[in-house]
Scaffold this active site. Structure first.
Site, PDB file in Angstrom:
ATOM      1  N   ASP A   1       0.820  -1.206   0.000  1.00  0.00           N
ATOM      2  CA  ASP A   1       0.000   0.000   0.000  1.00  0.00           C
ATOM      3  C   ASP A   1       0.862   1.268   0.000  1.00  0.00           C
ATOM      4  O   ASP A   1       0.738   2.099   0.888  1.00  0.00           O
ATOM      5  CB  ASP A   1      -0.902  -0.060   1.256  1.00  0.00           C
ATOM      6  CG  ASP A   1      -1.881   1.091   1.346  1.00  0.00           C
ATOM      7  OD1 ASP A   1      -2.224   1.665   0.306  1.00  0.00           O
ATOM      8  OD2 ASP A   1      -2.302   1.415   2.482  1.00  0.00           O
TER       9      ASP A   1
ATOM     10  N   ASN B   1       6.988  -7.415   6.574  1.00  0.00           N
ATOM     11  CA  ASN B   1       5.753  -6.810   7.041  1.00  0.00           C
ATOM     12  C   ASN B   1       4.567  -7.606   6.526  1.00  0.00           C
ATOM     13  O   ASN B   1       4.400  -7.778   5.315  1.00  0.00           O
ATOM     14  CB  ASN B   1       5.619  -5.375   6.535  1.00  0.00           C
ATOM     15  CG  ASN B   1       4.331  -4.722   7.039  1.00  0.00           C
ATOM     16  OD1 ASN B   1       4.175  -4.488   8.230  1.00  0.00           O
ATOM     17  ND2 ASN B   1       3.400  -4.462   6.124  1.00  0.00           N
ATOM     18  N   GLU B   2       3.762  -8.094   7.464  1.00  0.00           N
ATOM     19  CA  GLU B   2       2.492  -8.771   7.159  1.00  0.00           C
ATOM     20  C   GLU B   2       2.595  -9.869   6.102  1.00  0.00           C
ATOM     21  O   GLU B   2       1.820  -9.892   5.143  1.00  0.00           O
ATOM     22  CB  GLU B   2       1.436  -7.739   6.737  1.00  0.00           C
ATOM     23  CG  GLU B   2       1.121  -6.735   7.819  1.00  0.00           C
ATOM     24  CD  GLU B   2      -0.142  -5.917   7.525  1.00  0.00           C
ATOM     25  OE1 GLU B   2      -0.652  -6.008   6.398  1.00  0.00           O
ATOM     26  OE2 GLU B   2      -0.612  -5.224   8.424  1.00  0.00           O
TER      27      GLU B   2
ATOM     28  N   ASN C   1       0.002  -5.608  13.559  1.00  0.00           N
ATOM     29  CA  ASN C   1      -0.691  -4.512  12.876  1.00  0.00           C
ATOM     30  C   ASN C   1      -2.189  -4.805  12.970  1.00  0.00           C
ATOM     31  O   ASN C   1      -2.629  -5.843  12.487  1.00  0.00           O
ATOM     32  CB  ASN C   1      -0.294  -4.452  11.401  1.00  0.00           C
ATOM     33  CG  ASN C   1       1.173  -4.107  11.210  1.00  0.00           C
ATOM     34  OD1 ASN C   1       1.866  -3.748  12.158  1.00  0.00           O
ATOM     35  ND2 ASN C   1       1.649  -4.205   9.983  1.00  0.00           N
TER      36      ASN C   1
ATOM     37  N   TYR D   1      -6.377  -3.382  12.747  1.00  0.00           N
ATOM     38  CA  TYR D   1      -7.307  -2.361  12.252  1.00  0.00           C
ATOM     39  C   TYR D   1      -8.751  -2.650  12.635  1.00  0.00           C
ATOM     40  O   TYR D   1      -9.662  -2.232  11.937  1.00  0.00           O
ATOM     41  CB  TYR D   1      -7.152  -2.232  10.723  1.00  0.00           C
ATOM     42  CG  TYR D   1      -5.826  -1.597  10.352  1.00  0.00           C
ATOM     43  CD1 TYR D   1      -5.693  -0.211  10.302  1.00  0.00           C
ATOM     44  CD2 TYR D   1      -4.699  -2.374  10.109  1.00  0.00           C
ATOM     45  CE1 TYR D   1      -4.480   0.381  10.004  1.00  0.00           C
ATOM     46  CE2 TYR D   1      -3.477  -1.793   9.808  1.00  0.00           C
ATOM     47  CZ  TYR D   1      -3.369  -0.422   9.760  1.00  0.00           C
ATOM     48  OH  TYR D   1      -2.158   0.164   9.474  1.00  0.00           O
TER      49      TYR D   1
ATOM     50  N   TYR E   1     -11.133  -1.549   9.274  1.00  0.00           N
ATOM     51  CA  TYR E   1     -11.529  -2.492   8.210  1.00  0.00           C
ATOM     52  C   TYR E   1     -12.584  -3.476   8.705  1.00  0.00           C
ATOM     53  O   TYR E   1     -13.336  -4.037   7.922  1.00  0.00           O
ATOM     54  CB  TYR E   1     -10.307  -3.244   7.674  1.00  0.00           C
ATOM     55  CG  TYR E   1      -9.322  -2.342   6.964  1.00  0.00           C
ATOM     56  CD1 TYR E   1      -9.700  -1.631   5.824  1.00  0.00           C
ATOM     57  CD2 TYR E   1      -8.019  -2.196   7.430  1.00  0.00           C
ATOM     58  CE1 TYR E   1      -8.808  -0.790   5.178  1.00  0.00           C
ATOM     59  CE2 TYR E   1      -7.119  -1.365   6.781  1.00  0.00           C
ATOM     60  CZ  TYR E   1      -7.515  -0.659   5.662  1.00  0.00           C
ATOM     61  OH  TYR E   1      -6.633   0.169   5.032  1.00  0.00           O
TER      62      TYR E   1
ATOM     63  N   GLU F   1       1.143  -1.166  14.103  1.00  0.00           N
ATOM     64  CA  GLU F   1       0.245  -0.371  13.256  1.00  0.00           C
ATOM     65  C   GLU F   1      -1.158  -0.420  13.833  1.00  0.00           C
ATOM     66  O   GLU F   1      -1.637  -1.494  14.202  1.00  0.00           O
ATOM     67  CB  GLU F   1       0.164  -0.917  11.821  1.00  0.00           C
ATOM     68  CG  GLU F   1       1.368  -0.651  10.973  1.00  0.00           C
ATOM     69  CD  GLU F   1       1.182  -1.100   9.516  1.00  0.00           C
ATOM     70  OE1 GLU F   1       0.039  -1.146   9.025  1.00  0.00           O
ATOM     71  OE2 GLU F   1       2.205  -1.419   8.884  1.00  0.00           O
TER      72      GLU F   1
ATOM     73  N   TRP G   1      -0.297   4.109  12.865  1.00  0.00           N
ATOM     74  CA  TRP G   1      -0.210   4.131  11.408  1.00  0.00           C
ATOM     75  C   TRP G   1      -1.077   5.280  10.914  1.00  0.00           C
ATOM     76  O   TRP G   1      -2.257   5.247  11.130  1.00  0.00           O
ATOM     77  CB  TRP G   1      -0.698   2.811  10.794  1.00  0.00           C
ATOM     78  CG  TRP G   1      -0.384   2.727   9.331  1.00  0.00           C
ATOM     79  CD1 TRP G   1      -1.259   2.886   8.285  1.00  0.00           C
ATOM     80  CD2 TRP G   1       0.894   2.475   8.745  1.00  0.00           C
ATOM     81  NE1 TRP G   1      -0.600   2.742   7.083  1.00  0.00           N
ATOM     82  CE2 TRP G   1       0.722   2.488   7.344  1.00  0.00           C
ATOM     83  CE3 TRP G   1       2.175   2.243   9.275  1.00  0.00           C
ATOM     84  CZ2 TRP G   1       1.783   2.286   6.468  1.00  0.00           C
ATOM     85  CZ3 TRP G   1       3.218   2.036   8.393  1.00  0.00           C
ATOM     86  CH2 TRP G   1       3.004   2.049   6.995  1.00  0.00           C
TER      87      TRP G   1
ATOM     88  N   LYS H   1      -4.272   7.838   6.607  1.00  0.00           N
ATOM     89  CA  LYS H   1      -4.210   7.500   8.037  1.00  0.00           C
ATOM     90  C   LYS H   1      -3.182   8.349   8.786  1.00  0.00           C
ATOM     91  O   LYS H   1      -2.927   8.118   9.969  1.00  0.00           O
ATOM     92  CB  LYS H   1      -3.908   6.007   8.220  1.00  0.00           C
ATOM     93  CG  LYS H   1      -5.046   5.126   7.695  1.00  0.00           C
ATOM     94  CD  LYS H   1      -4.951   3.693   8.153  1.00  0.00           C
ATOM     95  CE  LYS H   1      -6.025   2.833   7.508  1.00  0.00           C
ATOM     96  NZ  LYS H   1      -5.827   2.606   6.075  1.00  0.00           N
TER      97      LYS H   1
HETATM   98  C1  BDP Z   1      -1.321  -2.534   6.694  1.00  0.00           C
HETATM   99  C2  BDP Z   1      -0.026  -2.327   5.948  1.00  0.00           C
HETATM  100  C3  BDP Z   1       0.241  -0.879   5.557  1.00  0.00           C
HETATM  101  C4  BDP Z   1      -1.034  -0.246   5.030  1.00  0.00           C
HETATM  102  C5  BDP Z   1      -2.087  -0.302   6.124  1.00  0.00           C
HETATM  103  C6  BDP Z   1      -3.402   0.362   5.715  1.00  0.00           C
HETATM  104  O1  BDP Z   1       1.071  -2.826   6.690  1.00  0.00           O
HETATM  105  O2  BDP Z   1       1.276  -0.798   4.626  1.00  0.00           O
HETATM  106  O3  BDP Z   1      -0.828   1.054   4.559  1.00  0.00           O
HETATM  107  O4  BDP Z   1      -2.351  -1.643   6.408  1.00  0.00           O
HETATM  108  O5  BDP Z   1      -4.295  -0.351   5.265  1.00  0.00           O
HETATM  109  O6  BDP Z   1      -1.882  -3.729   6.300  1.00  0.00           O
HETATM  110  O7  BDP Z   1      -3.523   1.569   5.831  1.00  0.00           O
END
Ligand code: BDP
Length: 599
Positions: free
Chosen positions: A166, A411-412, A465, A467, A471, A503, A548, A567
């Site tokens: 991303d 990362n991820e 990380n 969200y 999400y 994140e 993040w 973000k």
């Molecule tokens: C995570 C990623 C990051 C993305 C973020 C997002 O590590 O690079 O920018 O989500 O969705 O999965 O903002």
């Protein structure tokens, strides 16, 4: 790899500025265009990404080769010396010719490379350097990507670059180009490791040389007083009661290595700044200098309007100033090694860094990036060799930085998929072998949960990380808090390792405000962060939090992003959103050490 420097034995010139530039039409390499001056070029600055500098989508979205070229002189006085041409980074592949002769090539867009060009240069006239830059990502590169080739209505080939991460695929000569000289007998590399034995700082120093192994090593303090000296390529030096490098209170010693030639004279010298500090993971704690440290800061990007990912020293100073204003003490180089100049700044400013390789997007079925047919990541990608090379180059470049306290080797990635352990085990072993002094982590994606993750045993710290509240469970922060809390507890029970939220964040449009916290509004971003804070503050095994993102940044076009990823706590031009003020209050009240933990 040593950072280029000028000193009493070495000279240095910069080749930054305006170069000649053109897109390749598919025939440049076969027509050996590097043998002559390039035709039909436009001016292009170095360092910079080329993408946003021309009002033409064909340049912005170009996939494949481009050419850079410029002229330069070398001094007659340099005859007989090594003349090293060095690129801070070329994204993602570079091949270099000097006066039409190939001198080097390099894969990987975020680490430096160099070659001795003395055999190819003219001392009595102008020289020409030509660089082929290629930005294609595929399943063998780091990061990975997938090239889509289609035909337009008249049969012309159209290339589109797909990728699974991303951030925008900025391309070009992103970091400084320099030429420096050394004698034929010279310091090739220096590795410094320090530890504390009681009140004594013990500094182990390995000097790699060419031509002579007669080496003198001295350590100077910040006032340039000599505090220790030794001779030999393997030296152990002791400093009584050293001043430690501490977060927010950096102290840098300088290790000076001198190569002594046959006549007993100094033929080459190199001075490497370094700090004395220790890092260790113990139980639920991340210890710096023996004390439990709490990470507060951000995941960042090298990203700005106009420059793209090109080194911008003014922007870097501004970002460090904002980090300090916020009360942050750390950042992660998400999702690739940042410029050497940034690492040097972090050393000097006492900002703690989690240093990441560009292994991002190793998850072919991840949410927004998945194609309709899901594929097993580890059966599809072929990037383990490039990944190894990326780890080696990162550690070689950054091993002496006091600011670096942990390596993030991906990362991820798809940690929940079959084959993940087999892919990562050799990489984790390699990292530990190259640097036994720092912990390592593989930054986790939520699908690799406590019940499905196959690779958490390889990490010293569980970097997560998350969200929930964005999400998933968007606009249900109460539920998000409960889900988060449950998951963090499950990780702790399973592993007994410190957890670090590397994140968490919500897209936020600056200026979109609301009396109730609606998604995308500045208020929602604050409420989202608050939800995470409340959960983390109750859990003493949470050893850090990185929001993040530090600032809004460019990414690829698509239906989940409007003008980039929003973000950021700051906008792309570094103006604070409401969340910056909200977070500032929190960060300023969190101590670097002993947060949540009794002294
Ligand atoms: C995570 C990623 C990051 C993305 C973020 C997002 O590590 O690079 O920018 O989500 O969705 O999965 O903002």
């Amino acid at each position: 790899m040593l950072y280029p420097q000028s000193n009493t034995k070495r000279e240095l010139i910069e080749l930054n500025g305006i170069w000649n530039f053109k897109l390749d039409d598919g025939t440049g390499a076969t027509n050996r265009v590097y043998e002559q001056q390039l035709q039909g070029t436009i001016p292009m600055p170095v360092p910079a990404s080329y993408n946003d500098l021309v009002e033409d989508a064909r340049v912005r979205d170009h996939v494949g080769d481009v050419w850079y070229e410029r002229e330069f002189y070398v001094s007659e006085a340099w005859q007989g010396k090594r003349i090293v041409l060095r690129f801070g980074s070329v994204t993602h592949y570079g091949k270099v010719w000097v006066n039409g002769q190939e001198v080097m090539e390099h894969h990987g867009g975020y680490t430096p490379f160099e070659a001795d060009i003395a055999p190819y240069v003219y001392f009595d006239r102008k020289n020409r350097v030509t660089v082929l830059v290629n930005n294609v990502l595929d399943f063998t590169t780091i990061p990975i990507g997938e090239l889509q080739v289609r035909r337009d209505s008249v049969g012309n080939e159209i290339r589109k670059q797909d990728y699974f991460h991303d951030f925008f695929n900025y391309s070009g000569i992103h970091r400084p180009v320099r030429i420096y000289t050394t004698a034929q007998q010279y310091v090739k590399d220096i590795t410094i490791r320090s530890e504390l034995r009681g009140q004594t700082g013990v500094v182990q120093c390995e000097v790699e040389t060419e031509g002579s192994s007669n080496v003198r090593v001295t350590i100077l303090d910040e006032q340039e007083n000599m505090v220790a000296e030794a001779s030999g390529v393997h030296a152990v030096l002791e400093i009584e009661k050293p001043t430690l490098w501490e977060p927010g209170a950096a102290y840098l010693y300088t290790l000076k290595a001198e190569v002594i030639g046959k006549e007993g004279t100094v033929v080459d010298t190199y001075s490497e700044p370094f700090g004395i500090r220790t890092v260790k993971v113990e139980g639920k704690q991340f210890l710096i200098n023996g004390k439990p440290f709490y990470f507060k800061g951000f995941g960042k990007h090298e990203d700005a309007e106009i420059h793209g990912k090109g080194l911008d020293e003014a922007l870097n100073i501004k970002d460090f100033s904002l980090l300090k204003w916020m009360g942050a003490n750390s950042f992660r180089t998400s999702h690739y090694p940042y410029a050497e100049e940034i690492m040097r700044l972090a050393d000097r400013e006492g900002i703690v860094v989690v240093d990441e390789v560009a292994a991002v997007g190793l998850h072919l079925s991840l949410g927004a990036y998945a194609s309709s047919n899901t594929r097993n990541t580890w059966q599809t990608v072929q990037c383990q060799e490039s990944h190894k090379a990326a780890i080696k180059e990162l550690i070689k470049r950054d091993k002496n930085h006091a600011c670096v306290v942990m390596w993030a080797i991906a990362n991820e990635p798809a940690g929940e998929e079959e084959g993940a352990y087999e892919y990562f085990k050799p990489l984790a072993d390699l990292t530990r072998e190259l640097d036994p002094t720092r912990p390592l982590t593989i930054v986790n994606y939520y699908a690799a949960s406590p019940t499905t993750c196959k690779i958490h045993t390889l990490s010293d710290v569980l970097c997560l990380n998350r969200y929930v509240g964005w999400y998933a469970f968007g606009n249900d922060l109460e539920m998000a808090g409960r889900v988060l809390n449950q998951e963090l507890l499950a990780w702790w029970e399973l592993t007994g390792k410190p957890v670090f939220l590397t994140e968490f964040g919500a897209d936020t449009i600056q200026g979109l405000t609301s009396t109730v916290p609606l998604m995308w509004s500045e208020e929602y971003q604050c409420e989202f962060l608050k939800t995470y804070h409340q959960v983390m503050d109750k859990l003493d095994f949470v050893a850090g939090e990185h929001v993040w993102n530090f600032a809004d940044f460019a990414t690829k076009q698509g239906i989940v992003r409007v003008d980039g990823n929003k973000k950021g706590v700051f906008t792309r031009d570094r103006r604070p959103k409401k969340a910056a003020h909200f977070l500032r209050e929190r960060y300023q009240n969190i101590k670097d050490y002993y947060y949540k933990i009794e002294k």
